[in-house]
Design a protein around this motif. Structure first.
Motif, short mmCIF file in Angstrom:
data_model
loop_
_atom_site.label_atom_id
_atom_site.label_comp_id
_atom_site.label_asym_id
_atom_site.label_seq_id
_atom_site.Cartn_x
_atom_site.Cartn_y
_atom_site.Cartn_z
N ILE A 305 -54.94 -27.20 26.42
CA ILE A 305 -54.59 -28.47 27.05
C ILE A 305 -55.50 -29.59 26.57
N LYS A 306 -56.54 -29.27 25.81
CA LYS A 306 -57.44 -30.29 25.29
C LYS A 306 -56.94 -30.87 23.97
N HIS A 307 -56.41 -29.99 23.12
CA HIS A 307 -55.89 -30.41 21.81
C HIS A 307 -54.39 -30.17 21.79
N PHE A 308 -53.64 -31.18 21.40
CA PHE A 308 -52.19 -31.09 21.52
C PHE A 308 -51.53 -30.80 20.18
N TYR A 309 -50.41 -30.06 20.26
CA TYR A 309 -49.67 -29.66 19.08
C TYR A 309 -48.78 -30.78 18.54
N GLY A 310 -48.56 -31.82 19.32
CA GLY A 310 -47.74 -32.95 18.91
C GLY A 310 -48.26 -34.23 19.53
N MET A 311 -47.81 -35.37 19.02
CA MET A 311 -48.35 -36.65 19.47
C MET A 311 -47.37 -37.48 20.30
N SER A 312 -46.14 -37.00 20.49
CA SER A 312 -45.17 -37.73 21.31
C SER A 312 -45.42 -37.42 22.78
N GLU A 313 -44.86 -38.26 23.66
CA GLU A 313 -45.00 -38.01 25.10
C GLU A 313 -44.33 -36.70 25.48
N ASN A 314 -43.19 -36.40 24.87
CA ASN A 314 -42.52 -35.12 25.13
C ASN A 314 -43.43 -33.94 24.80
N ALA A 315 -44.09 -34.02 23.64
CA ALA A 315 -44.95 -32.92 23.20
C ALA A 315 -46.12 -32.71 24.15
#
Length: 371
Positions: A305-315
């Motif tokens: 939950i600290k590093h995200f797999y995508g940069m969109s709000e959906n992701a």
């Protein structure tokens, strides 16, 4: 999933997921039209696997498809990073929200309290910092972006706890604006911190028969109506019936202020609209707030939950929902087996024996040898 996967520890862990309901939601939101390989179901299973194993990136997920057990579970042997990225951005968060609420409902049923007892629900939020250059849609300061998870946590008598409702907003959204969404059950007692102080809402809650306890701000204006008696040997410093606020902004209803000391020995004033329980009970109820702080700490340390797999709000939304789903699935196994083992230990054993028959994993909870 194939029949063999259903018998594995991973299959047991994801067993509570209603895949028929997911398929209905997928059809409703028209998600898998023309999708041949990475269906929404496969995406969810892969992401849950990645949360368990703390995979750092989509590239790590792509490489993980060399695992035969994962291949059998997903029904394919390879997937590209671009396909993963596209799916991550396209899946409607409403599908994962529905899944989370379904699992929370299962937990509510399993932990149903006696009819004579109010369930305790704790409300708080945590801000997830985001890089301004990559997440401009979540800007909340000149140099920062951030997303806020507002959460309601059910706290049980045995100390176990689990989330049962959430709201996600931009980090600049004030906590108290979410109270009307998160406070909705007359059979519950709500606990929240001073960031949620709102006298008008406290009046409305009282009028509507909704009960709460909250820490009061230091500068609150109090008009004492009555000093309430303290029981002998009580650790509470004061117990009063009061009206709160200035003449222009005073509450209509009478509230109760219980003064106690915090862990550092400093005075702390708690406001509640319950007069039917002791001051000590009010203090004990408020101190259960530690559970939601532990929950936020656990979920940030042990799932992605600290590093995200995508940069969109959906992701971002999807990854947060998958973290909540990961937690709920583990609590469901803990509850079903009545295990005293910690969630961390249960998770460690799961990842170590993920493709072995589930009986090997479950026997670990009982500290018995597996034949």
């Amino acid at each position: 999933m194939d029949k063999n996967t259903l018998k594995t520890s991973f299959g047991k862990w994801v067993g509570p997921i209603n895949f028929d309901k997911i398929k209905m939601d997928v059809d409703f939101f028209k998600q898998d039209h023309y999708t041949k390989k990475l269906t929404t179901q496969s995406f969810i299973l892969l992401m849950l696997y990645s949360h368990l194993n703390k995979k750092e990136s989509l590239y790590a997920m792509e490489a993980e498809l060399a695992d035969e057990g994962l291949q059998n579970t997903l029904g394919f042997t390879s997937i590209s990073v671009s396909q993963l990225s596209r799916k991550n951005n396209e899946v409607d968060p409403a599908i994962l929200s529905s899944l989370f609420l379904n699992l929370a409902s299962q937990l509510n049923t399993r932990f149903q309290p006696p009819k004579t007892k109010m369930v305790l629900k704790i409300i708080d939020s945590t801000t997830i910092p985001l890089n301004l250059n990559h997440f401009k849609w979540a800007t909340f300061r000149k140099t920062k972006s951030g997303y806020k998870l507002h959460l309601r946590l059910v706290f049980n008598d045995d100390g176990s706890h689990y989330p049962d409702k959430e709201v996600m907003t931009n980090a600049k959204e004030h906590d108290r604006n979410q109270l009307e969404i998160l406070v909705d059950d007359k059979e519950a007692m709500y606990v929240f911190d001073r960031g949620y102080v709102d006298y008008k809402r406290f009046d409305s809650f009282t009028d509507d028969g909704l009960f709460f306890v909250c820490r009061l701000k230091k500068n609150a204006v109090i008009h004492i109506v009555k000093e309430l008696d303290l029981l002998e040997g009580n650790t509470v410093l004061a117990d009063k019936a009061v009206l709160i606020g200035t003449a222009k902004n005073q509450t209509r209803n009478l509230f109760r202020i219980v003064t106690v000391t915090d862990s550092r020995g400093k005075e702390m004033r708690l406001i509640t609209n319950r007069f039917d329980i002791s001051a000590d009970e009010i203090s004990k109820i408020y101190r259960s707030r530690w559970a939601i702080e532990l929950f936020f700490k656990w979920i940030k340390q042990h799932v992605k939950i600290k590093h995200f797999y995508g940069m969109s709000e959906n992701a971002v939304k999807n990854q947060i929902y998958l973290a909540l789903i990961t937690y709920c699935l583990t609590v469901l196994v803990q509850a079903e087996t009545k295990s005293k083992k910690t969630l961390l230990q249960i998770t460690r054993w799961l990842t170590a024996m993920i493709w072995k028959e589930a009986r090997h994993w479950l026997r670990r909870f009982e500290n018995t040898d597996v034949p």
